[in-house]
Design a protein around this motif. Structure first.
Motif, PDB file in Angstrom:
ATOM      1  N   LYS A 213      22.194  27.161 -81.706  1.00 49.18           N
ATOM      2  CA  LYS A 213      21.314  28.164 -81.572  1.00 49.18           C
ATOM      3  C   LYS A 213      21.979  29.633 -81.445  1.00 49.18           C
ATOM      4  O   LYS A 213      21.707  30.410 -82.202  1.00 49.18           O
TER       5      LYS A 213
ATOM      6  N   SER B  56      24.255  29.890 -84.845  1.00 44.95           N
ATOM      7  CA  SER B  56      23.771  29.461 -86.054  1.00 44.95           C
ATOM      8  C   SER B  56      24.453  28.616 -87.002  1.00 44.95           C
ATOM      9  O   SER B  56      24.692  28.879 -88.261  1.00 44.95           O
TER      10      SER B  56
ATOM     11  N   CYS C  90      18.503  24.456 -88.932  1.00 45.19           N
ATOM     12  CA  CYS C  90      19.678  24.005 -88.507  1.00 45.19           C
ATOM     13  C   CYS C  90      20.132  23.274 -89.855  1.00 45.19           C
ATOM     14  O   CYS C  90      19.887  22.154 -89.968  1.00 45.19           O
TER      15      CYS C  90
END
Lengths: 423, 423
Positions: free
Chosen positions: B215, B218, B259
């Motif tokens: 997260k 990225s 993702c």
């Protein structure tokens, strides 16, 4: 050519299917083309013999291709989105019909023979076409190449297109005899083999006539057996009087016994067919790549090995797209794993030792004592340089051979000997 | 480097999976690394542009390898008589443990990168090992080669041998962050990708920590999914709270969606797993050769194509023994035929058009607009010389491409462009 010499290098060969014999820095003695065995040191009695020093290279027996169609080489790697019978009608028959033209045949067969000569094969059982002249031309080219081959003018007198069908069984016999008259004594390395295409292409009368020729000339025969579900169903229709496909050859005495026989494929052989093959000593040409490309299936090779039957490998170009018998070894292992996983986990996958045996001594037996370095065997050898396949760790000779089986191509072949002749 | 130029030759590329676009003697225009499309004539506005004239050669997009293990290259083609979990313990883990030694890593990774650079691959998603320094070294070497790659330092903190197991999830996170600090902005062509090895190797805590890193940065992720019956059974034991394997990634938001994710294999994906992959846009790396060599099985690629899912090809060295994605195309077709014949004839075999799409545009999509010559695509191109595969008859450009897919090797590659750079 010096046919008496020693080869020195890292030696790999099979005595049986269980185990590859490997010797680092060993000697193979060749006397008049015949192996005198493998030695750790040069025996005293051979001191002073000519020596080929191959240092770090790997030396294996020459590879044996028990089933290959020379005229199909031209379209290898093309149009494989079909099953056998459609593929024959769409691709194979129209191409084979071209071989009535000797100039076309010469151009195409030169490419095939060049490929075989550059590759790892030292012996092959070859299908030509039904054409007498083109078949003789192919035999001329093979003879020049130094490869030892059995070559068949194909017989086919039914269920074939007009331009690739002999007009009658009688004509097929006449042509076959004319061909045999021309080629039987012509060559040193190349010999004829009778080649009824497969049961759907041959009338009973033709089989009868081929059988007579076989008896007269004591020739061996090659054909196809139980390759594909569509084909086997068709044979059942065509031969309502036989219990299984192989019987359709056997009733004409063209299924082993006194008639040395190669049957290609044997993917769908029934128990009775297998029993008869074993009884008659029929050689099975296992052609894993072709059986895959034509969606035929996967032959139960483990069954054949367990039954101690005669079995070797075939490239089956152009059902297979490559003439490489190293590739056929790898393919044989791979498809045996998929068969184990998808169909029948009672038949264990093939090992690298078994695949190597199939491509050397297993198939070589059809040619006599061929395919090994044991004493008494005709000396066919490959010298392989694996230095272009580098590795950061130490590898044993056997591991290096294993990598060559999976990864080598004609670049890795340094030298090639056939019956003691360097070619 | 001139990144604005035209390529002239016989052009083959995919717009979709149904059909290979082929143009004899066409032009591809590249402006600043981006394709401006394919033209029958050089458009007026580009008159005077630099031109690479490739005459009789074939030009295709560069090939995409969605799944390859760099440290396993050293033992490609060795010891494949085992299934996945035994093979990991016997061959893979002991070899990967060696990469703590930077000198060994350098020697081994040089061989891998050299092979990739000489081959047809222009983009790859690469597993390294858990070692930070060796992974950075691999990235340095790939950057020098000009190939575009996503490279992952592997995370693994359980069920692994002592010398190839991170001591804790915390340590794995620390090492991963240290690695990212060093490599994130270091390269032009090479980027990091998060790489939890597979569920059996990663504790819940580690997955949690990887999820946080994902997260923050990225980053995209790559892992393994539903490869082998033994492995999937083990995952069911390890994750009693999940209904299917993919859920064990998804619960940590490491399964597509925000993702970008590659999951290798997907041989045994359930309907629910397939539905979630589709929903989340997960990329499937189909690795037919590895799935064969490790006796895993055959993935239902037809199902994935029919569902319009993201799918490309992976060499999966050293489950696969070659880095060639042309070979992976041929393998994909071949195994799909065997699956059709042996397991499920409702799933039609793949065509040559579909296999070519998988190895180019299908996998390329993970890298953006990559894998085609359509306007707007990053220009990766291969120039192939098939003159050493002679044929006696006329062949179309598409037929020549088909033969290259089955028969080519690195000798046939004349030039290679990656994002408009000739490498």
């Amino acid at each position: 050519m010096k046919r008496t010499f020693a080869l020195r290098g890292n030696i790999c060969y099979s005595k049986n299917s269980d185990h590859i014999e490997c010797m680092e820095d060993g000697w193979i003695i060749c006397e008049q083309g015949i192996s005198q065995g493998v030695f750790k040191q040069l025996p005293d009695k051979y001191k002073g013999i000519a020596v080929y020093e191959y240092h770090q290279h790997i030396i294996t027996p020459g590879l044996i291709d028990l089933h290959v169609h020379a005229p199909q080489y031209s379209f290898r790697g093309l149009n494989m989105d079909q099953e056998l019978l459609d593929w024959l009608n769409t691709n194979t028959f129209p191409e084979e019909a071209k071989y009535i033209d000797l100039e076309y045949a010469r151009a195409a067969y030169k490419l095939f023979v060049h490929d075989l000569a550059c590759g790892a094969t030292t012996r092959a059982a070859v299908f030509a076409t039904l054409h007498v002249e083109a078949t003789e031309l192919l035999m001329d080219l093979l003879e020049e190449s130094g490869i030892r081959a059995l070559v068949g003018k194909v017989n086919m007198d039914r269920n074939s297109p007009m331009d690739l069908c002999e007009v009658s069984a009688a004509q097929s016999e006449t042509d076959t005899r004319r061909w045999l008259d021309r080629v039987c004594d012509k060559y040193k390395h190349v010999k004829p083999i009778l080649t009824p295409r497969f049961i759907p292409s041959c009338t009973d009368e033709l089989m009868e006539r081929i059988s007579s020729i076989q008896k007269e000339h004591s020739l061996s025969i090659q054909s196809h057996l139980s390759e594909n579900p569509g084909e086997t169903a068709w044979v059942r229709e065509l031969c309502p009087d036989t219990d299984f496909y192989g019987e359709a050859y056997d009733k004409y005495h063209l299924f082993g016994g006194a008639c040395p026989t190669i049957m290609a494929h044997c993917v769908y052989s029934s128990e009775r067919e297998i029993a008869l093959m074993k009884e008659r000593g029929v050689f099975i040409a296992h052609c894993p790549q072709s059986n895959t490309n034509l969606s035929s299936g996967i032959a139960p090779v483990r069954t054949y090995l367990d039954n101690h039957m005669h079995i070797g490998l075939g490239s089956d170009v152009a059902g297979g797209f490559t003439t490489s018998i190293f590739r056929a070894m790898a393919d044989a292992i791979q498809v045996s794993k998929l068969r184990w996983r998808l169909s029948d986990d009672s038949l264990k996958p093939l090992t690298i030792d078994e695949a190597f045996y199939l491509g050397t001594k297993g198939g070589g037996a059809f040619f006599g004592e061929v395919g090994s370095f044991e004493k008494g065997f005709e000396l066919d050898a490959l010298v392989l340089d694996d230095s272009s396949l580098p590795h950061p760790q130490e590898l044993s000779v056997k591991q290096r051979l294993e990598r060559l089986i999976y990864l080598s191509d004609d670049r890795h072949i340094v030298d090639k000997f056939v019956f003691g002749n360097k070619i």
